[in-house]
Design a protein around this motif. Structure first.
Motif, short mmCIF file in Angstrom:
data_model
loop_
_atom_site.label_atom_id
_atom_site.label_comp_id
_atom_site.label_asym_id
_atom_site.label_seq_id
_atom_site.Cartn_x
_atom_site.Cartn_y
_atom_site.Cartn_z
N THR A 42 1.00 -1.21 -0.16
CA THR A 42 -0.37 -0.21 -0.24
C THR A 42 0.84 1.08 0.13
OG1 THR A 42 -2.06 -0.97 1.37
CG2 THR A 42 -1.39 1.50 1.03
N VAL A 43 2.08 1.14 0.17
CA VAL A 43 3.13 2.28 0.94
C VAL A 43 3.60 3.03 -0.67
CG1 VAL A 43 4.79 3.51 1.71
CG2 VAL A 43 3.80 1.65 3.16
N PRO A 44 4.04 1.74 -1.55
CA PRO A 44 4.34 2.01 -2.97
C PRO A 44 2.88 2.84 -3.42
CG PRO A 44 4.67 0.18 -2.28
CD PRO A 44 4.52 0.55 -1.03
N LEU A 45 2.17 2.47 -3.71
CA LEU A 45 0.63 2.38 -4.11
C LEU A 45 -0.01 3.92 -4.27
CD1 LEU A 45 -0.96 -1.01 -3.82
CD2 LEU A 45 -0.12 0.11 -5.96
N VAL A 46 0.40 4.01 -2.19
CA VAL A 46 -0.49 5.57 -2.43
C VAL A 46 0.90 6.48 -2.66
CG1 VAL A 46 -0.54 6.83 -0.07
CG2 VAL A 46 -1.97 4.71 -0.36
N VAL A 47 2.17 6.50 -2.24
CA VAL A 47 3.13 7.41 -2.37
C VAL A 47 2.38 7.44 -4.10
CG1 VAL A 47 5.75 8.21 -2.44
CG2 VAL A 47 3.82 6.83 -0.49
N GLY A 48 3.61 6.60 -5.11
CA GLY A 48 3.69 6.69 -6.31
C GLY A 48 2.58 7.51 -6.98
N GLY A 49 1.13 7.34 -6.84
CA GLY A 49 -0.34 7.44 -6.73
C GLY A 49 -0.05 9.22 -6.50
N ALA A 50 0.46 9.67 -5.44
CA ALA A 50 -0.06 10.75 -4.97
C ALA A 50 1.02 11.88 -5.28
CB ALA A 50 -0.05 10.93 -3.10
N ILE A 51 2.44 11.27 -6.02
CA ILE A 51 2.95 11.60 -6.46
C ILE A 51 3.86 12.25 -8.47
CG2 ILE A 51 4.52 11.85 -4.68
CD1 ILE A 51 6.48 10.00 -5.71
N GLY A 52 2.32 11.41 -8.41
CA GLY A 52 2.26 11.71 -9.76
C GLY A 52 2.65 11.08 -11.19
N LEU A 53 3.33 9.37 -10.33
CA LEU A 53 4.63 8.40 -11.47
C LEU A 53 3.34 7.83 -12.24
CD1 LEU A 53 7.29 6.75 -8.31
CD2 LEU A 53 6.82 8.77 -9.72
N SER A 54 3.82 7.24 -13.26
CA SER A 54 3.72 6.74 -13.89
C SER A 54 3.11 5.19 -13.79
CB SER A 54 4.32 6.83 -15.17
OG SER A 54 5.70 5.98 -15.32
N GLY A 55 2.43 4.02 -14.16
CA GLY A 55 1.99 2.90 -13.67
C GLY A 55 3.60 1.93 -13.61
N ASP A 56 4.17 2.16 -15.42
CA ASP A 56 5.48 1.27 -14.70
C ASP A 56 6.32 1.91 -13.17
OD1 ASP A 56 6.10 3.45 -16.48
OD2 ASP A 56 7.45 3.12 -17.41
N GLN A 57 6.24 3.30 -13.41
CA GLN A 57 7.00 3.38 -12.39
C GLN A 57 6.95 3.16 -11.17
OE1 GLN A 57 6.71 7.79 -13.30
NE2 GLN A 57 9.21 8.18 -13.97
N VAL A 58 5.29 3.17 -10.65
CA VAL A 58 4.94 2.53 -9.53
C VAL A 58 5.12 0.89 -9.39
CG1 VAL A 58 2.74 1.95 -8.53
CG2 VAL A 58 3.27 4.18 -9.50
N ALA A 59 5.20 0.35 -10.75
CA ALA A 59 5.63 -0.98 -11.06
C ALA A 59 7.10 -1.03 -10.33
CB ALA A 59 5.10 -1.69 -12.03
N LEU A 60 7.28 -0.70 -10.48
CA LEU A 60 9.11 -0.43 -10.18
C LEU A 60 9.42 -0.49 -8.44
CD1 LEU A 60 11.95 1.39 -12.58
CD2 LEU A 60 12.35 1.62 -9.63
N MET A 61 8.59 0.89 -8.25
CA MET A 61 9.24 1.37 -7.21
C MET A 61 8.58 -0.37 -5.91
SD MET A 61 6.97 3.94 -4.78
CE MET A 61 8.51 5.06 -4.84
N ILE A 62 7.81 -0.64 -6.49
CA ILE A 62 6.71 -2.35 -5.82
C ILE A 62 7.68 -3.67 -5.45
CG2 ILE A 62 5.58 -3.71 -6.18
CD1 ILE A 62 2.52 -2.74 -7.00
N GLN A 63 8.09 -3.05 -6.94
CA GLN A 63 9.48 -4.44 -7.12
C GLN A 63 10.75 -4.42 -6.35
OE1 GLN A 63 10.73 -4.28 -11.02
NE2 GLN A 63 11.69 -6.70 -11.05
N ALA A 64 11.02 -2.61 -6.56
CA ALA A 64 12.32 -2.18 -5.06
C ALA A 64 11.58 -2.53 -3.83
CB ALA A 64 11.93 -1.15 -6.01
N VAL A 65 10.31 -2.38 -3.74
CA VAL A 65 9.80 -2.22 -2.10
C VAL A 65 10.00 -4.08 -1.67
CG1 VAL A 65 8.15 -2.67 -0.93
CG2 VAL A 65 8.61 -0.26 -1.80
N LEU A 66 9.41 -4.86 -2.56
CA LEU A 66 9.70 -6.52 -2.13
C LEU A 66 11.10 -6.67 -1.84
CD1 LEU A 66 6.72 -7.77 -4.57
CD2 LEU A 66 6.59 -7.14 -2.52
#
Length: 433
Positions: A42-66
């Motif tokens: 939820t953390v990268p999903l919320v942060v990524g959405g709130a700061i305007g990251l694109s879908g592939d950037q959010v996916a990259l952040m989730i991958q990094a978080v895991l």
């Protein structure tokens, strides 16, 4: 009571250092992943959405978080406290990450996590934690935790109505249906369901909400289809880190809240397992968490903290083996190598997040309130400190950008963080009055 005595009474099926046969270890480890998965993603999903990251950037952040959380859990169970503690993304970092990412970019987040993590590691390993903790009395900590939840209220409501993805409001009806189904499912599981499923309301709520969003046209799997089935996460994915002193100072308040929460979790897991807890356990645990946060910065992830949900799972299953937790960490690392999986998560419609976080963020504030009511005498002095800190923390972020431009940058950045303003106000008044 020592661990051996505790286990003799049959309280634990497996002690902290017990080995578990591979198949059982896999099942138990997967349970730990499921218990922490919803909150940590939820953390990268919320942060990524709130700061305007694109879908592939959010996916990259989730991958990094895991990957980062898997590594963090391995560190905690080997060179850290050596308790069966799972590390996950910390909600305490969300307001700071959103503020920093919106104005300074992801590279500044990387820099702040790298430096802040090293500071936390130093505080832990040098035994400074005992002195720093004196500043964070239950009153100060309670106010700060309350403000974390309050500062995220607008994010939860905007996601509920799908504002970030559709500010025109054309999907309001379908968004409210999906968010409502998600919210009601999450609450029902948390309050009414019996057994091990009750420990996973966020995961079940997300699955039901996601399923409901598909026929209503809110889900889009194009991103998952476009991503490869396997790839290695990148080091410094957001380019060279930016080391901005004011940004680092802001995030340090989140680090301090995370430290206090983790120390409480160490005591909790020691109680659940009947284990000894010493300053050495705490020092090593906080040291490893700081190192893990720095690693998370290099990987482009979020800050890490110990997860109380998994301590509850240990209490429920009576399986306290840290080797089982390490199996869970290995599962997280394996999942981080599958971008398509991260893409499916990144494609989760915002209303699903809104439904999940409507209660989740409120519970953060309620946790802070409960801490104050249970640990703080509400006399005139403490009531005044609480009132001033709350109003300062809620009001300062409302100052318009053009007005903040008149302040030095470090002051302006602190004023934009309600958690930082509230914590500073409470600390100063707690020392002076």
């Amino acid at each position: 009571m020592e661990a051996a005595e505790f286990e003799k009474k049959g309280a634990l099926k497996f002690g902290i250092d017990d080995r578990v046969e591979p198949l059982k270890a896999l099942v138990f480890g997967l349970q730990h992943v499921l218990a922490m998965f919803g909150a940590t993603v939820t953390v990268p999903l919320v942060v990524g959405g709130a700061i305007g990251l694109s879908g592939d950037q959010v996916a990259l952040m989730i991958q990094a978080v895991l990957l980062a959380m898997g590594i963090a859990t391995l560190l905690q169970t080997t060179i850290g406290s050596r308790y069966p503690i799972v590390q996950g993304s910390s909600f305490a970092f969300i307001p700071g990450l959103i503020a920093i990412g919106s104005t300074n970019g992801m590279a500044a987040i990387q820099g702040a996590l790298i430096v802040g993590g090293l500071i936390e590691a130093t505080i832990g390993w040098l035994g400074i934690i005992g002195k720093v903790r004196k500043l964070f009395t239950p009153l100060v900590t309670g106010v700060t935790i309350m403000l974390i939840g309050f500062s995220l209220a607008d994010v939860a409501v905007k996601n509920f109505f799908n504002f970030y993805a559709d500010p025109s409001g054309s999907t309001i009806v379908s968004s409210v249906i999906v968010a409502g189904v998600t919210f009601l499912t999450t609450v029902f599981v948390a309050l009414k369901v019996k057994g091990s499923l009750r420990a996973m309301p966020v995961v079940i709520g997300a699955l039901v909400g996601y399923a409901a969003s598909i026929p209503l046209g809110l889900a889009n799997f194009d991103l998952a289809k476009s991503l490869p089935a396997f790839s290695l996460p990148k080091i410094l994915p957001w380019d060279e880190p930016i080391f901005d002193t004011t940004v680092i100072v802001i995030l340090l308040f989140a680090f301090m809240v995370s430290i206090i929460e983790s120390v409480g979790d160490y005591h909790a897991i020691a109680t659940v397992t009947g284990s000894e807890i010493t300053e050495k356990h705490i020092a090593r645990g906080i040291g490893s968490e700081g190192l893990a946060c720095s690693i998370a910065g290099f990987l482009g992830a979020c800050g890490t903290t110990s997860y109380s949900e998994n301590i509850g799972l240990v209490a429920l299953t009576k399986v306290a083996s840290r080797h089982v937790v390490q199996v869970g960490a290995a599962i997280l690392i394996l999942l981080s190598l599958i971008p398509k999986f991260a893409g499916v998560l990144a494609s989760m419609p915002a209303p699903v997040l809104g439904g999940l976080t409507l209660a989740l963020y409120g519970m953060i504030s309620v946790t802070g309130l409960r801490l104050i009511t249970e640990k703080v005498e509400l006399n005139d002095r403490n009531t005044l400190i609480l009132a001033a800190a709350l109003i300062a923390g809620l009001g300062a972020p409302q100052l318009p950008a053009e007005f903040l431009a008149h302040f030095p940058k470090v002051i302006a950045n602190i004023l934009e963080s309600g958690m930082a303003v509230g914590a500073l106000t409470a600390i100063i008044l707690d020392r002076l009055l």
